[in-house]
Design a protein around this motif. Structure first.
Motif, PDB file in Angstrom:
ATOM      1  N   LEU A  79       0.815  -1.216   0.000  1.00  0.00           N
ATOM      2  CA  LEU A  79       0.000   0.000   0.000  1.00  0.00           C
ATOM      3  C   LEU A  79       0.854   1.275   0.000  1.00  0.00           C
ATOM      4  O   LEU A  79       0.471   2.289  -0.573  1.00  0.00           O
ATOM      5  CB  LEU A  79      -0.888  -0.018   1.256  1.00  0.00           C
ATOM      6  N   ALA A  80       2.025   1.189   0.607  1.00  0.00           N
ATOM      7  CA  ALA A  80       2.830   2.396   0.848  1.00  0.00           C
ATOM      8  C   ALA A  80       3.142   3.211  -0.411  1.00  0.00           C
ATOM      9  O   ALA A  80       2.978   4.434  -0.387  1.00  0.00           O
ATOM     10  CB  ALA A  80       4.112   2.020   1.578  1.00  0.00           C
ATOM     11  N   PRO A  81       3.552   2.584  -1.530  1.00  0.00           N
ATOM     12  CA  PRO A  81       3.854   3.410  -2.703  1.00  0.00           C
ATOM     13  C   PRO A  81       2.643   4.220  -3.166  1.00  0.00           C
ATOM     14  O   PRO A  81       2.768   5.388  -3.527  1.00  0.00           O
ATOM     15  CB  PRO A  81       4.255   2.376  -3.761  1.00  0.00           C
ATOM     16  N   ALA A  82       1.463   3.584  -3.084  1.00  0.00           N
ATOM     17  CA  ALA A  82       0.254   4.302  -3.488  1.00  0.00           C
ATOM     18  C   ALA A  82      -0.023   5.456  -2.541  1.00  0.00           C
ATOM     19  O   ALA A  82      -0.503   6.512  -2.946  1.00  0.00           O
ATOM     20  CB  ALA A  82      -0.924   3.346  -3.511  1.00  0.00           C
ATOM     21  N   MET A  83       0.308   5.238  -1.266  1.00  0.00           N
ATOM     22  CA  MET A  83       0.063   6.307  -0.289  1.00  0.00           C
ATOM     23  C   MET A  83       0.993   7.496  -0.497  1.00  0.00           C
ATOM     24  O   MET A  83       0.756   8.576   0.020  1.00  0.00           O
ATOM     25  CB  MET A  83       0.233   5.771   1.128  1.00  0.00           C
ATOM     26  N   VAL A  84       2.075   7.274  -1.192  1.00  0.00           N
ATOM     27  CA  VAL A  84       2.951   8.399  -1.520  1.00  0.00           C
ATOM     28  C   VAL A  84       2.468   9.099  -2.787  1.00  0.00           C
ATOM     29  O   VAL A  84       2.401  10.316  -2.867  1.00  0.00           O
ATOM     30  CB  VAL A  84       4.408   7.927  -1.695  1.00  0.00           C
ATOM     31  N   LEU A  85       2.095   8.269  -3.761  1.00  0.00           N
ATOM     32  CA  LEU A  85       1.764   8.834  -5.072  1.00  0.00           C
ATOM     33  C   LEU A  85       0.416   9.549  -5.062  1.00  0.00           C
ATOM     34  O   LEU A  85       0.291  10.663  -5.587  1.00  0.00           O
ATOM     35  CB  LEU A  85       1.765   7.702  -6.116  1.00  0.00           C
ATOM     36  N   ALA A  86      -0.612   8.924  -4.433  1.00  0.00           N
ATOM     37  CA  ALA A  86      -1.961   9.489  -4.508  1.00  0.00           C
ATOM     38  C   ALA A  86      -2.057  10.910  -3.948  1.00  0.00           C
ATOM     39  O   ALA A  86      -2.547  11.812  -4.647  1.00  0.00           O
ATOM     40  CB  ALA A  86      -2.946   8.552  -3.828  1.00  0.00           C
ATOM     41  N   PRO A  87      -1.576  11.177  -2.730  1.00  0.00           N
ATOM     42  CA  PRO A  87      -1.698  12.545  -2.227  1.00  0.00           C
ATOM     43  C   PRO A  87      -0.979  13.557  -3.111  1.00  0.00           C
ATOM     44  O   PRO A  87      -1.456  14.677  -3.299  1.00  0.00           O
ATOM     45  CB  PRO A  87      -1.038  12.478  -0.856  1.00  0.00           C
TER      46      PRO A  87
END
Lengths: 337, 373
Positions: A79-87
């Motif tokens: 999940l972490a990469p998405a949590m960086v990219l999405a915001p």
């Protein structure tokens, strides 16, 4: 109703497409600027001037093996990469990138969501970005990435305060949290001239927020090898990179919007020029943002890195008091002058 | 929260780690970011150099000496052949001495350039690394012209050198000196006096003079601690006493004596002095002579032992040779400067932050090939 939805979807596609293209070419630009600074060529094999390099890079990372460490916390790790990219991408939703046009019998603002708490929204969303870094560092179950994650969280907390306080001065001057109001208030006089101290604080703080040199402690190569993303490979690694560069673009756009008049063009009132004015405003915004993007690259290839405690010292003992003083001074100015 | 369990973390720094400059492994015990204990593990690049020397004749050892300190191969060859020449009592033609000094000092500049560049890299400055390598490349070109090789030269032979200087070398070398000296200012602007660089390195990882002497630290690291000692001046060998140059001793101008910045800056100033020596040597270079006139066809030593030390870019490089009268050394011991310099880190590095440990390791400029041998 249907037209509205169509317009919004079009705008979203333009912004997302624009941001991703910009990210891809920002990475190329980074390598080209690095080459320029270091007296070498930079990528020039793929296409003319290496213009197809981003595609080659993208294909390469997608074809790489995607490794998950055996003892990683799988859910968070994925999940972490998405949590960086999405915001990083969501933030751009409230940034006005042009003056807007009149079409289909209505005014179309060049902005996905014109919300009246724009600045608060931005701070709220960018704060989420740190979770991706911290959790990515923690869930990899690697000592170096853990140190990177810890460093990153401490850094973000220290700099977010200064960042927020430096903008409050502008709020006081404008009287609105809406970004379009802030831009329109700067016609004729950019905020950077009204709030030079706030600009300096903001500039330093966004460099720290985006984890770029001289504040790239979370991934500092020579100490923590790659910091929080040490265990990531393949496209997940790419997502961290995309997130980092999207953050840079958003940060540059924010600097322009808050301090350099956003989409306004000096000495020309673009709102009265119709479609040409709208075009000019977008160009103006892009040029200004481009300058700050270059500044980011320029700084990265010139300066060494701070140490962890020096970074804290700068954040808490210099920038924060300075931001408070600036706020106090601005408030006094507005009240008594 | 009294139940919260805290413990020290053991981090393996290396053998594959960007800051360890090769294959060094530091087993560090950390409390958060603070280093509590350092346990260096070496030997990943051990190639049995000294054992090899016991089966090779004196000429054949030269390429092996190259591979010990691969960043300063000329200096290593110079030290080794002088040790053997001391054993043999060979009288050298003056031109050979001049060529050797030119090569050694050029190699000293090249080695210091790598040290500065990689140290900058350790601190996070990427560009100075490329700049120093750009200038080092010019020196390697000169070496390629003379010896045909760019890293491991096998150029300085017992009793002479492998080839005479090629046509155009002297002019090209003058050209390089004129090009290089102004570049030192560029390094100062870009790195040496950069505020962040000073904040990261000044007053960090201080080695006091007494500690430096105790651990046998030599070379630029010793002079950075304020000890005025340079073998080229204090125990003059070759023809160093013919030139007019200064031994650089740190004055702690931005921090204190013996900090990482001093260790860095001593090297910057030393490069200037080396360039001066090269210039003087080029000006005084005796005209054509046979550079191989004194090379012995077969090395015939007398029984006995000899110790010779010379100033390597990293410190005192010593060779202890025991000869049994044959053309193969009975035993050869190499005193490696980087090994002694590195040994101090477990003492100096305790209590530092991880970032400072990286600064310490970068500033003492180790070459693992020489440590492990």
């Amino acid at each position: 109703m249907l037209t509205d939805i169509a317009i919004i979807i079009t705008k979203i596609m333009i912004v997302i497409g624009g941001t991703f293209t910009a990210v891809a070419y920002l990475i190329l630009a980074e390598r080209k600027v690095a080459g320029f600074v270091q007296e070498r060529y930079g990528p020039n094999r793929v296409g003319i001037w290496g213009l197809l390099q981003p595609i080659a890079d993208g294909v390469k990372t997608m074809l790489k093996e995607d490794i998950t460490p055996a003892k990683a916390n799988r859910i968070i790790y994925h999940l972490a990469p998405a949590m960086v990219l999405a915001p990083a991408l969501v933030t751009f939703a409230v940034v006005p990138f042009g003056s807007g046009i009149d079409a289909f019998g209505r005014h179309i603002a060049f902005q996905i969501a014109d919300i009246n708490i724009g600045i608060l929204f931005i701070f709220a969303i960018t704060s989420i970005g740190v979770y991706g870094v911290v959790l990515g560092g923690w869930s990899s179950n690697n000592k170096y990435s853990l140190l990177g994650g810890v460093r990153s969280s401490a850094q973000m907390i220290s700099y977010e305060l200064a960042l927020g306080l430096s903008v409050v001065g502008i709020l006081l001057l404008t009287g609105s949290l809406r970004l379009n109001d802030i831009v329109e208030a700067q016609i004729g006089m950019w905020n950077v001239f009204r709030q030079p101290v706030a600009f300096m604080i903001f500039l330093v703080a966004v460099f720290a927020e985006t984890n770029r040199l001289p504040f790239d402690l979370a991934e500092s190569e020579q100490e923590l090898i790659a910091g929080y993303h040490i265990e990531y490979s393949g496209f997940k690694y790419s997502m961290f990179m995309l997130g980092e560069y999207s953050n840079i673009i958003t940060a540059s756009a924010l600097i322009v919007t808050l301090f350099f008049g956003g989409w306004t063009v000096p000495f020309i009132d673009v709102t009265k020029l119709g479609h040409l004015g709208a075009f000019l405003s977008v160009v103006s915004f892009a040029v200004k943002t481009g300058f700050f993007l270059f500044l980011y690259l320029w700084v990265r290839w010139t300066l060494p890195r701070f140490r962890y405690d020096q970074l804290m010292h700068l954040g808490w003992k210099i920038l924060l008091p300075l931001a408070l003083l600036n706020l106090l001074f601005t408030a006094a100015w507005i009240t008594y002058v | 929260m009294p139940d919260l369990k805290t413990e020290e973390m053991v981090v393996q720094m290396g053998p594959q780690h960007p800051a360890t400059h090769g294959v060094l492994r530091l087993e560090i015990t950390t409390d958060g970011e603070i280093v509590k204990k350092i346990d260096p593990h070496i030997g990943y690049l051990h190639r049995c150099f000294e054992k090899h020397c016991e089966v090779l004749n004196y000429h054949q050892i030269i390429p092996f000496v190259d591979r010990c300190d691969y960043l300063a191969a000329m200096n290593n060859e110079h030290g080794y052949v002088m040790a053997v020449e001391k054993l043999l009592d060979i009288e050298l033609p003056p031109r050979v001495e001049y060529i050797r000094v030119i090569m050694s000092e050029l190699n000293r500049i090249a080695s210091h350039l790598v040290a500065l560049g990689t140290f900058g890299l350790d601190i996070g400055a990427i560009t100075p690394f490329l700049f120093t390598f750009r200038d080092r490349e010019k020196i390697l070109d000169l070496f390629e012209m003379t010896s045909g090789a760019r890293l491991l030269y096998n150029y300085i032979w017992i009793g002479g050198v492998a080839f005479d200087l090629p046509n155009g070398f002297v002019e090209k070398c003058f050209e390089f000196i004129d090009y290089f000296l102004p570049k030192l200012k560029e390094y100062d602007d870009l790195l040496s006096y950069n505020k962040i660089f000073i904040a990261r390195t000044a007053k960090v990882a201080i080695i006091p003079p007494a500690v430096a002497i105790e651990w046998g630290i030599t070379g630029p690291n010793l002079r950075a601690s304020g000890v005025d000692w340079d073998l080229r001046r204090d125990e003059p060998y070759s023809i160093y006493d013919k030139f007019d140059w200064d031994v650089i001793v740190a004055d702690g101008r931005v921090g204190v004596l013996g900090d990482s910045w001093s260790r860095y800056y001593v090297r910057v100033l030393e490069m200037e002095q080396s360039a001066n020596i090269v210039k003087q040597a080029l000006e005084g270079l005796p005209s054509d002579e046979n550079v191989k006139s004194a090379v012995p066809r077969k090395v015939k030593t007398k029984e006995g032992s000899v110790f010779f030390r010379s100033e390597n870019p990293r410190g005192e490089l010593g060779f202890y040779i025991i000869s049994d009268g044959s053309d193969i050394p009975h035993r050869l011991k190499m005193r490696s400067p980087a090994f002694c310099n590195l040994s101090a880190i477990s003492d100096i590095g305790e209590g530092l932050l991880i970032s400072d440990l990286v600064a310490l390791l970068g500033s003492i400029d180790i070459v693992l090939g020489e440590i492990d041998r």
